[in-house]
Write an enzyme that holds these catalytic residues in place. Structure first.
Site, mmCIF file in Angstrom:
data_model
loop_
_atom_site.group_PDB
_atom_site.id
_atom_site.type_symbol
_atom_site.label_atom_id
_atom_site.label_comp_id
_atom_site.label_asym_id
_atom_site.label_seq_id
_atom_site.Cartn_x
_atom_site.Cartn_y
_atom_site.Cartn_z
ATOM 1 N N ASP A 218 48.261 40.369 49.610
ATOM 2 C CA ASP A 218 47.179 40.488 48.632
ATOM 3 C C ASP A 218 47.542 41.556 47.596
ATOM 4 O O ASP A 218 48.003 42.641 47.947
ATOM 5 C CB ASP A 218 45.872 40.863 49.338
ATOM 6 C CG ASP A 218 44.691 40.896 48.380
ATOM 7 O OD1 ASP A 218 44.066 39.845 48.203
ATOM 8 O OD2 ASP A 218 44.412 41.973 47.818
ATOM 9 N N ASN A 226 42.901 42.443 35.757
ATOM 10 C CA ASN A 226 42.300 41.466 34.846
ATOM 11 C C ASN A 226 41.298 42.119 33.894
ATOM 12 O O ASN A 226 41.245 41.792 32.703
ATOM 13 C CB ASN A 226 41.602 40.362 35.642
ATOM 14 C CG ASN A 226 42.572 39.323 36.194
ATOM 15 O OD1 ASN A 226 43.622 39.067 35.598
ATOM 16 N ND2 ASN A 226 42.233 38.733 37.319
ATOM 17 N N HIS A 231 43.221 38.538 31.439
ATOM 18 C CA HIS A 231 43.646 37.521 32.402
ATOM 19 C C HIS A 231 45.073 37.045 32.169
ATOM 20 O O HIS A 231 45.753 36.619 33.111
ATOM 21 C CB HIS A 231 42.676 36.336 32.364
ATOM 22 C CG HIS A 231 41.343 36.637 32.982
ATOM 23 N ND1 HIS A 231 41.122 36.590 34.341
ATOM 24 C CD2 HIS A 231 40.166 37.036 32.425
ATOM 25 C CE1 HIS A 231 39.871 36.909 34.606
ATOM 26 N NE2 HIS A 231 39.259 37.189 33.459
ATOM 27 N N ASP A 235 47.872 36.754 35.010
ATOM 28 C CA ASP A 235 48.740 35.597 35.261
ATOM 29 C C ASP A 235 50.205 36.018 35.298
ATOM 30 O O ASP A 235 50.987 35.526 36.120
ATOM 31 C CB ASP A 235 48.542 34.540 34.177
ATOM 32 C CG ASP A 235 47.198 33.834 34.287
ATOM 33 O OD1 ASP A 235 46.536 33.982 35.330
ATOM 34 O OD2 ASP A 235 46.817 33.141 33.328
ATOM 35 N N GLU A 260 44.381 36.016 44.259
ATOM 36 C CA GLU A 260 45.519 36.933 44.283
ATOM 37 C C GLU A 260 46.164 37.024 45.650
ATOM 38 O O GLU A 260 46.937 37.946 45.941
ATOM 39 C CB GLU A 260 45.090 38.332 43.822
ATOM 40 C CG GLU A 260 44.144 39.057 44.775
ATOM 41 C CD GLU A 260 42.681 38.766 44.516
ATOM 42 O OE1 GLU A 260 41.841 39.614 44.859
ATOM 43 O OE2 GLU A 260 42.367 37.691 43.975
#
Length: 343
Positions: A218, A226, A231, A235, A260
């Site tokens: 994680d 983010n 965002h 990515d 994630e």
């Protein structure tokens, strides 16, 4: 194949047919088949016009023109010379090419021909052109020695077309199947396997097998990434971590589990059975690789770390419980300061 590749292939085919038309024109002169000599002139002009249509990407018009004219040309050659020369065989090679063309037009979102209609037209011309010499005889008396040579040459050309286009069509079909498989089994962003694929692999693990681990990875404080950087930055982080995992954990099956989170299935390293110690070191290598990586987005340095929870498979344990064990270890790691491996 893209439009540029289609154009190159079409140029090659058009050139091959044009050369064949001139070669046949010379033969018709020798055979004193005057009508066929004169008919070869508009035929050559058709393929010269073909170059213009190809260059302007008028492929639909080119294909219809070529198929119709080639069918008429071969039918007239058969009526005039009889079917001992093998000109009628070209109709059989054209039908699979028609359906390949229809397929490629669909793939490129271009105007498409109707393969069934053209095929019916070709079959009709084939029947008329072969029945005519069998009933009334050919217009020009055949030279059987030359006819045998033409039969062999035309047969080789026809089968070459059949083999080539069938192979191209099969390869295109396989590529499409592979693309669909990737879409169904892989995550679109990271190109890692998706949750569905990983669940299938986890369920394939048999009871009694020892030292098989799942690792829940994680990204720490991913929501903050983010929120602060956007965002697109998130990515970028996901894709880069996916690449790191593929390099470091190339002996494991890796999936994007969701958001994630990533899940790894590990059986052995370099042919050696895994132990808890080796598995811990394995995941520590991954954790350190992520921590040391450079995550830069629009000239902004982003600090990225991961927390990893690892669980070994116990006999009789259901897949859901096995994954939950790794998730619980991950939760412990998160509550113990993050950026750590917990077993």
């Amino acid at each position: 194949m893209d439009i540029a590749g289609i154009k190159r292939l079409t140029y090659m085919v058009n050139t091959a047919i044009l050369i064949m038309v001139f070669g046949l024109m010379g033969f018709f002169m020798v055979a004193k088949a005057g009508f066929l000599v004169y008919f070869s002139i508009p035929t050559a002009l058709v393929y010269i016009l073909g170059y213009i249509l190809i260059s302007r990407e008028k492929l639909f018009g080119y294909v219809v023109m070529v198929y119709v004219w080639l069918t008429i040309y071969m039918s007239i050659c058969t009526v005039c010379l009889g079917y001992d020369y093998g000109f009628h065989l070209y109709g059989m090679s054209m039908i699979p090419i028609i359906f390949y063309t229809e397929y490629m037009a669909y793939k490129l979102n271009k105007k498409t021909i109707r393969g069934i209609r053209l095929s019916i037209f070709i079959v009709g011309c084939y029947l008329v052109s072969t029945l005519s010499p069998s009933i009334f005889g050919p217009i020009y008396a055949p030279n059987m020695a030359i006819a045998r040579v033409f039969w062999v040459v035309n047969s080789i050309i026809v089968f070459s077309f059949l083999i080539f286009y069938t192979r191209v069509l099969i390869k295109a079909t396989i590529n499409s199947e592979e693309t669909l498989k990737d879409m169904a089994l892989k995550d679109n962003l990271t190109k890692l396997y998706n949750r569905h694929y990983m669940m299938t692999k986890l369920e394939e693990v048999e009871d009694g097998l020892q030292n098989i681990y799942v690792s829940m990875v994680d990204i720490d404080k991913f929501k903050n990434i983010n929120d602060v950087y956007g965002h697109n930055a998130g990515d970028m982080v996901l894709k880069k971590i996916a690449g790191i995992m593929e390099n470091v954990c190339d002996k494991s099956i890796i999936s994007r589990w969701g958001g994630e989170e990533f899940l790894l299935l590990s059986r052995a390293l370099s042919g050696e059975r895994l132990t808890d110690k080796k598995m811990f070191e394995y995941m520590e290598t991954l954790r350190k690789a992520v921590e040391a990586a450079d995550f830069t987005y629009e000239d902004q340095q982003i600090r990225v770390t991961v927390t990893i929870g690892v669980a070994v498979r116990q006999n009789g344990t259901k897949v859901e419980k096995w994954v939950d064990d790794a998730d619980e270890k991950l939760y412990i790691g998160k509550n113990s300061g993050r950026n750590r491996v917990e077993m």
